[in-house]
Design a protein around this motif. Structure first.
Motif, PDB file in Angstrom:
ATOM      1  N   ASN A   3       1.088  -1.195   0.071  1.00  0.00           N
ATOM      2  CA  ASN A   3       0.128  -0.046  -0.006  1.00  0.00           C
ATOM      3  C   ASN A   3       0.979   1.193   0.189  1.00  0.00           C
ATOM      4  OD1 ASN A   3      -1.855   2.134   0.509  1.00  0.00           O
ATOM      5  ND2 ASN A   3      -2.391   1.396   2.209  1.00  0.00           N
ATOM      6  N   THR A   4       1.053   1.740  -1.277  1.00  0.00           N
ATOM      7  CA  THR A   4       2.302   2.771  -1.168  1.00  0.00           C
ATOM      8  C   THR A   4       1.431   4.225  -1.125  1.00  0.00           C
ATOM      9  OG1 THR A   4       1.848   2.898  -3.653  1.00  0.00           O
ATOM     10  CG2 THR A   4       3.682   1.467  -2.718  1.00  0.00           C
ATOM     11  N   GLU A   5       0.466   4.388  -0.519  1.00  0.00           N
ATOM     12  CA  GLU A   5      -0.115   5.534  -0.322  1.00  0.00           C
ATOM     13  C   GLU A   5       0.853   6.423   0.691  1.00  0.00           C
ATOM     14  OE1 GLU A   5      -4.893   5.574  -0.201  1.00  0.00           O
ATOM     15  OE2 GLU A   5      -4.074   3.655   0.893  1.00  0.00           O
ATOM     16  N   ASP A  32      -9.779   4.830  -7.070  1.00  0.00           N
ATOM     17  CA  ASP A  32      -8.567   4.855  -7.962  1.00  0.00           C
ATOM     18  C   ASP A  32      -7.151   5.257  -6.974  1.00  0.00           C
ATOM     19  OD1 ASP A  32      -9.669   3.952 -10.222  1.00  0.00           O
ATOM     20  OD2 ASP A  32      -9.496   5.823 -11.071  1.00  0.00           O
ATOM     21  N   VAL A  33      -6.245   4.314  -6.961  1.00  0.00           N
ATOM     22  CA  VAL A  33      -5.156   4.769  -5.691  1.00  0.00           C
ATOM     23  C   VAL A  33      -3.761   4.237  -6.890  1.00  0.00           C
ATOM     24  CG1 VAL A  33      -3.756   3.946  -3.961  1.00  0.00           C
ATOM     25  CG2 VAL A  33      -6.287   3.651  -3.918  1.00  0.00           C
ATOM     26  N   PRO A  34      -3.025   5.608  -6.952  1.00  0.00           N
ATOM     27  CA  PRO A  34      -1.825   5.484  -7.743  1.00  0.00           C
ATOM     28  C   PRO A  34      -0.858   4.749  -6.928  1.00  0.00           C
ATOM     29  CG  PRO A  34      -2.198   7.758  -6.896  1.00  0.00           C
ATOM     30  CD  PRO A  34      -3.180   6.945  -6.441  1.00  0.00           C
ATOM     31  N   LEU A  35       0.239   3.770  -7.333  1.00  0.00           N
ATOM     32  CA  LEU A  35       0.910   3.217  -6.643  1.00  0.00           C
ATOM     33  C   LEU A  35       2.621   3.929  -6.646  1.00  0.00           C
ATOM     34  CD1 LEU A  35       0.532  -0.762  -7.305  1.00  0.00           C
ATOM     35  CD2 LEU A  35      -0.101   0.889  -5.345  1.00  0.00           C
ATOM     36  N   GLY A  36       2.075   5.244  -6.496  1.00  0.00           N
ATOM     37  CA  GLY A  36       3.575   6.147  -6.310  1.00  0.00           C
ATOM     38  C   GLY A  36       4.200   6.469  -7.797  1.00  0.00           C
ATOM     39  N   GLY A  37       4.696   7.588  -7.771  1.00  0.00           N
ATOM     40  CA  GLY A  37       5.320   8.018  -8.876  1.00  0.00           C
ATOM     41  C   GLY A  37       4.737   8.774 -10.105  1.00  0.00           C
ATOM     42  N   ARG A  39       4.784   8.090 -13.345  1.00  0.00           N
ATOM     43  CA  ARG A  39       4.296   7.054 -14.263  1.00  0.00           C
ATOM     44  C   ARG A  39       3.798   5.763 -13.733  1.00  0.00           C
ATOM     45  NH1 ARG A  39       8.091   4.755 -17.217  1.00  0.00           N
ATOM     46  NH2 ARG A  39       6.800   4.555 -19.036  1.00  0.00           N
ATOM     47  N   ALA A  40       3.451   5.840 -12.378  1.00  0.00           N
ATOM     48  CA  ALA A  40       2.944   4.679 -11.764  1.00  0.00           C
ATOM     49  C   ALA A  40       1.640   4.267 -12.249  1.00  0.00           C
ATOM     50  CB  ALA A  40       2.894   4.792 -10.363  1.00  0.00           C
ATOM     51  N   MET A  41       1.191   2.752 -12.200  1.00  0.00           N
ATOM     52  CA  MET A  41      -0.017   2.284 -12.686  1.00  0.00           C
ATOM     53  C   MET A  41      -0.783   2.588 -11.359  1.00  0.00           C
ATOM     54  SD  MET A  41       0.974  -1.775 -11.686  1.00  0.00           S
ATOM     55  CE  MET A  41      -0.819  -2.416 -11.576  1.00  0.00           C
ATOM     56  N   THR A  42      -2.156   2.642 -11.855  1.00  0.00           N
ATOM     57  CA  THR A  42      -3.030   2.807 -10.792  1.00  0.00           C
ATOM     58  C   THR A  42      -4.065   1.687 -10.602  1.00  0.00           C
ATOM     59  OG1 THR A  42      -3.382   5.201 -11.533  1.00  0.00           O
ATOM     60  CG2 THR A  42      -5.071   4.441 -10.465  1.00  0.00           C
ATOM     61  N   VAL A  43      -4.117   1.327  -9.425  1.00  0.00           N
ATOM     62  CA  VAL A  43      -5.157   0.351  -9.069  1.00  0.00           C
ATOM     63  C   VAL A  43      -6.458   0.675  -8.601  1.00  0.00           C
ATOM     64  CG1 VAL A  43      -3.062  -1.078  -8.265  1.00  0.00           C
ATOM     65  CG2 VAL A  43      -4.246   0.294  -6.529  1.00  0.00           C
ATOM     66  N   ARG A  44      -7.549  -0.334  -8.615  1.00  0.00           N
ATOM     67  CA  ARG A  44      -8.843   0.005  -8.014  1.00  0.00           C
ATOM     68  C   ARG A  44      -9.096  -0.984  -6.933  1.00  0.00           C
ATOM     69  NH1 ARG A  44      -8.446  -0.815 -13.504  1.00  0.00           N
ATOM     70  NH2 ARG A  44      -8.993  -3.025 -13.379  1.00  0.00           N
ATOM     71  N   ARG A  45      -9.290   0.150  -5.983  1.00  0.00           N
ATOM     72  CA  ARG A  45      -9.071  -0.738  -4.625  1.00  0.00           C
ATOM     73  C   ARG A  45     -10.626  -0.602  -4.039  1.00  0.00           C
ATOM     74  NH1 ARG A  45      -4.709   1.392  -0.877  1.00  0.00           N
ATOM     75  NH2 ARG A  45      -3.769   0.085  -2.525  1.00  0.00           N
ATOM     76  N   THR A  46     -11.374  -1.997  -3.609  1.00  0.00           N
ATOM     77  CA  THR A  46     -12.586  -2.146  -3.227  1.00  0.00           C
ATOM     78  C   THR A  46     -12.626  -2.639  -1.942  1.00  0.00           C
ATOM     79  OG1 THR A  46     -12.369  -4.373  -4.236  1.00  0.00           O
ATOM     80  CG2 THR A  46     -13.665  -2.833  -5.432  1.00  0.00           C
ATOM     81  N   LEU A  47     -11.638  -3.118  -1.260  1.00  0.00           N
ATOM     82  CA  LEU A  47     -11.364  -3.462   0.241  1.00  0.00           C
ATOM     83  C   LEU A  47      -9.857  -2.789   0.604  1.00  0.00           C
ATOM     84  CD1 LEU A  47     -12.518  -6.975   0.754  1.00  0.00           C
ATOM     85  CD2 LEU A  47     -13.967  -4.832   1.354  1.00  0.00           C
ATOM     86  N   PRO A  48      -9.881  -2.220   1.694  1.00  0.00           N
ATOM     87  CA  PRO A  48     -11.242  -1.936   2.609  1.00  0.00           C
ATOM     88  C   PRO A  48     -11.765  -0.516   2.222  1.00  0.00           C
ATOM     89  CG  PRO A  48      -9.117  -1.226   3.732  1.00  0.00           C
ATOM     90  CD  PRO A  48      -8.749  -1.883   2.445  1.00  0.00           C
ATOM     91  N   GLN A  49     -12.800  -0.258   2.614  1.00  0.00           N
ATOM     92  CA  GLN A  49     -13.701   1.084   2.522  1.00  0.00           C
ATOM     93  C   GLN A  49     -14.643   1.504   3.461  1.00  0.00           C
ATOM     94  OE1 GLN A  49     -17.084   0.991  -0.642  1.00  0.00           O
ATOM     95  NE2 GLN A  49     -15.589  -0.404  -1.617  1.00  0.00           N
ATOM     96  N   ARG A  50     -15.151   2.683   3.552  1.00  0.00           N
ATOM     97  CA  ARG A  50     -16.143   2.639   4.601  1.00  0.00           C
ATOM     98  C   ARG A  50     -17.437   1.621   4.747  1.00  0.00           C
ATOM     99  NH1 ARG A  50     -15.018   7.432   7.376  1.00  0.00           N
ATOM    100  NH2 ARG A  50     -13.369   8.841   6.272  1.00  0.00           N
ATOM    101  N   ALA A  51     -17.711   1.342   3.512  1.00  0.00           N
ATOM    102  CA  ALA A  51     -19.182   0.859   3.585  1.00  0.00           C
ATOM    103  C   ALA A  51     -18.996  -0.820   4.131  1.00  0.00           C
ATOM    104  CB  ALA A  51     -19.486   0.509   2.098  1.00  0.00           C
TER     105      ALA A  51
END
Length: 323
Positions: A3-5, A32-37, A39-51
């Motif tokens: 988790n590079t946030e 959407d969460v960028p994995l740093g940098g 030109r970094a790839m972006t991931v779609r995060r469904t867990l964990p979340q508030r719901a």
């Protein structure tokens, strides 16, 4: 995967229930969460979340691609630590080179599962290979129960044999489904399987009524029972059902992951790459990583390890399993 946030949220998850029953099929959307940098790839995060923070012991789900590596730069995650969890790597396309502090050196290939147990502490790196052109897959985490969270670190690899059904194909990488059982061991009962559906096909699967389930759609026009689930969405179903009907209404094939497990009733604290039981647990793990103790070394990676982010100053805010 790390988790590079830069400022990861500190979450207290599980155990707290508000008594409100979940909808029959609950749709969780990704962020959407960028994995740093740059030109970094972006991931779609469904867990964990508030719901919802957990589905069984599944506590983290990143879905990425298909990404043209020439544009995104691919995956290059420097050595980083994990505690109190297992990581599950599953690819649809591309190759990722895994190295860890146990000395494991393996490739993550499409249709093959790599499961790494962090336990009391492990570190690893993940880099897409030079010949990878399109990277596409899922990275999942499993929370370890209290009695096993300090277990010895470990690494396992398994190649599931596809199970052919009428209009569907199932690859079971954890647990049991469609008459197949994975030999990969876990510390709580779990289900993890890839399901592909032909155009217009539907399949009704027998599932464990003690499990809650998540259906993460990768592609296709999928319905879970009568509820439409778009690509990158995660459909949640509560325990109690004995069957799950999956339907593809698209003119081409559909693909999804089916995850499940009994509700994880222990309260956990998640921050960065650590799963503990208190703020003090994760603070101690962060200190050990920063000072170079506990997590060993990853050999063969060209570059420095990831530095740990700063811990938040605010006290933990309890967060339940569901709304």
């Amino acid at each position: 995967m790390s988790n590079t946030e830069a400022h990861p949220a500190e979450l207290r998850c599980g155990a707290l229930e508000n008594g409100v029953p979940a909808a029959d099929v609950e749709i969780l959307t990704a962020r959407d969460v960028p994995l740093g940098g740059p030109r970094a790839m972006t991931v779609r995060r469904t867990l964990p979340q508030r719901a919802r923070t957990l589905i069984g012991a599944w506590c983290f789900a990143d879905h990425y691609g298909p990404d043209e590596v020439s544009g995104s730069g691919g995956m290059n995650v420097a050595p980083h630590p994990h505690t109190g969890l297992q990581t599950v790597s599953w690819l649809f396309s591309g190759l990722i080179e895994h190295r860890d502090s146990l000395g494991s050196h393996a490739l993550v290939r499409p249709g093959e599962v790599n499961l790494m147990t962090g336990g009391r502490g492990i570190s690893h790196s993940e880099v897409s290979t030079p010949d990878t052109t399109v990277l596409h897959g899922v990275q999942l985490w499993v929370a370890l129960p209290e009695e096993h969270r300090d277990t010895a670190p470990d690494f396992r690899h398994h190649v599931p044999v596809p199970v052919e059904l009428d209009g569907a194909e199932v690859r079971v990488f954890l647990g049991s489904l469609a008459g197949d059982t994975s030999p990969v061991g876990t510390f709580t009962p779990l289900l993890g399987a890839e399901v592909t559906l032909a155009a217009g096909a539907a399949v009704t699967l027998d599932v464990d009524p003690g499990f809650e389930h998540g259906v993460l759609v990768d592609s296709g026009d999928v319905r879970v029972d009568d509820t439409a689930v778009r690509p990158a969405e995660l459909a949640y179903t509560a325990p109690g059902r004995r069957t799950l009907t999956l339907r593809n209404e698209a003119p081409g094939a559909a693909r999804l992951l089916l995850l499940g497990g009994p509700p994880f009733t222990e309260e956990i604290v998640m921050w960065w790459n650590f799963v503990g039981r208190s703020h003090e647990d994760v603070a101690r793990a962060r200190e050990d990583w920063t000072t170079g103790t506990r997590f060993g070394e990853v050999h063969g990676y060209d570059g420095a390890p990831l530095p740990a982010p700063e811990l938040p100053n605010l006290p933990l805010k309890p967060r339940g399993r569901a709304r």
